[in-house]
Design an enzyme around this catalytic site. Structure first.
Site, PDB file in Angstrom:
ATOM      1  CG  ASP A   4     -12.733  -5.835   6.206  1.00 47.26           C
ATOM      2  OD1 ASP A   4     -12.448  -5.294   7.287  1.00 47.26           O
ATOM      3  OD2 ASP A   4     -13.118  -5.199   5.203  1.00 47.26           O
ATOM      4  CG  ASP A  61      -7.255  -3.927   3.944  1.00 39.82           C
ATOM      5  OD1 ASP A  61      -8.265  -3.807   4.658  1.00 39.82           O
ATOM      6  OD2 ASP A  61      -7.112  -3.317   2.867  1.00 39.82           O
ATOM      7  CE1 TYR A  88      -3.223  -2.782   0.013  1.00 44.79           C
ATOM      8  CE2 TYR A  88      -3.861  -2.194   2.238  1.00 44.79           C
ATOM      9  CZ  TYR A  88      -4.029  -2.972   1.111  1.00 44.79           C
ATOM     10  OH  TYR A  88      -5.008  -3.937   1.087  1.00 44.79           O
ATOM     11  CE  LYS A 115       0.492 -17.855  -2.213  1.00 39.16           C
ATOM     12  NZ  LYS A 115      -0.296 -19.091  -2.058  1.00 39.16           N
ATOM     13  CG  ASP A 142      -2.898 -20.068  -0.022  1.00 42.02           C
ATOM     14  OD1 ASP A 142      -2.151 -19.907   0.962  1.00 42.02           O
ATOM     15  OD2 ASP A 142      -2.583 -20.774  -0.985  1.00 42.02           O
TER      16      ASP A 142
END
Ligand code: NAD
Length: 358
Positions: A253, A249, A142, A192, A225
């Site tokens: 959620d 992020d 970001y 990852k 994942d």
């Protein structure tokens, strides 16, 4: 002890919910012998109206001089059409930056008595769930270099860059380990690493830093994942989770959704000092503002997190959490978490009842 708390009520339901949290903090003060001083400051839309800026200098200075900061929420219809740098949300980004807050901690807690609000099967959540996601907040993709252009074949392309340095990973690991030490001493690190170089550095750094500085914390790695699957398959297996900005992020959620109730979730942002910014995860809910129906529990929990994570008052945190549990166990609900057969109360009565139980 005396603690000076800056209160940024903000807009919409912000003042109502902060009021509820202050009531509870005052009660904690009486019971445990602390003095909490509150200084109210402007942020967001109300600050734009009063001063022309969503984050007046007085607010920044007072927050930096305080022991910690409690925030309601900012924004509303009135300011929706202002240009980007004049919008209420700009105040939020500004205060996080001014306070040097690089971590975001979001506990997704599903209370046993609200298990039916979860979109997951009852058997999966009947004993309650609490996943605390510690998200790196000011690094990674970001904030990396980005680019838009046309390649030599004439195709339009876009580029975003993920970059993490060892000190950036170490400082977020410290915050996650400190939290893990106050809880189960178990930390899950999400990355990852089977594909991304940044994740391989992330994994190595988290392990080395934790082993050296927090030998009691047991660190386990989960690929992002797999984590996305596990949160809906068996959310109760997790306690403290640390991850990068983009993975945090998305996963925070997802975890919040498991609890089924936005009015019950708090978050904190921390940096190098004990001073943090504590807030509910929901917005200013202009549709219900001024009606005394907003659920104050997310903000009360934010205040409780402040006591535990900024002031090291763990007993006081536990007292608030158990008071909320007791009130819920008496079948008392605000409108947003109301179910058949329960007793519906206003937001202010809910905070009174929680304060009374402490
Ligand atoms: P929102 O979270 O304010 O509201 C979404 C829905 O949840 C609404 O129906 C609202 O009534 C309900 N809700 C939210 N909090 C509640 C509570 N405590 N009790 C009961 N019901 C509650 O999100 P939105 O409607 O997308 O945004 C409204 C404004 O808030 C916008 O201006 C947005 O930019 C701002 N916002 C601010 C923050 C923040 O200050 N951190 C975060 C998100 C949105």
């Amino acid at each position: 002890m005396t603690y000076n708390i800056a209160v940024l009520d903000g807009d919409g339901i912000g003042p109502e919910i902060c009021n509820g949290a202050i009531k509870v903090l005052k009660r904690v003060g009486e019971k445990f012998g602390h003095t909490f001083n509150f200084r109210h400051l402007l942020i967001g839309g109300c600050a734009i109206d009063a001063t022309g800026s969503p984050l007046p200098e007085e607010t920044v200075n007072a927050c930096l001089a305080s022991d910690s900061v409690l925030l309601g929420a900012v924004g509303g219809y009135k300011w929706d059409n202002l240009p980007g740098d004049k919008r209420p949300e700009k105040g939020l980004l500004g205060i996080r930056k001014a306070m040097g807050l690089y971590s975001n901690i979001r506990p997704a807690k599903l209370w046993k008595s609200l298990a039916k609000a979860s979109p997951l099967k009852y058997e999966l959540v009947k004993d309650g769930v609490e996943i605390i996601i510690v998200r790196e907040l000011i690094g990674g993709i970001y904030f990396g270099d980005r680019e838009r252009g046309t390649d030599k074949n004439g195709a339009e392309y876009a580029l975003d860059t993920e970059k993490y340095s060892v000190p950036e990973i170490e400082r977020i690991t410290r915050i996650a380990c400190e939290l893990a030490m106050k809880r189960s001493k178990k930390l899950v690190s999400v990355d990852k690493a089977n594909v991304l170089e940044t994740s391989r550095l992330w994994r190595k750094t988290v392990h080395e830093y934790a082993a050296k500085n927090f030998p009691e914390v047991e660190v386990t790695d989960v690929l992002v994942d797999n984590m996305a699957m596990q949160i809906v398959k068996n959310p109760a297996q997790f306690d403290v989770v640390v991850t990068s900005n983009i993975f945090g992020d998305i996963l925070s959620d997802e975890a919040a959704q498991v609890t089924g109730s936005i009015g019950m979730l708090a978050s904190s942002s921390l940096g190098d000092t004990a001073r943090g910014l504590y807030e509910p995860i929901h917005g200013s809910a202009p549709d219900i503002a001024g009606k005394d129906i907003a659920n104050p529990i997310a903000t009360i929990l934010a205040a409780a997190m402040m006591l535990r994570d900024s002031f090291n008052l763990t007993r006081e945190y536990d007292a608030i959490e158990s008071a909320i549990q007791k009130v819920l166990d008496k079948n008392i609900r605000t409108a947003d978490i109301m179910e058949e057969g329960m007793i519906k109360v206003s937001g202010s009565v809910m905070s009174d009842l929680i304060a009374d139980v402490i």
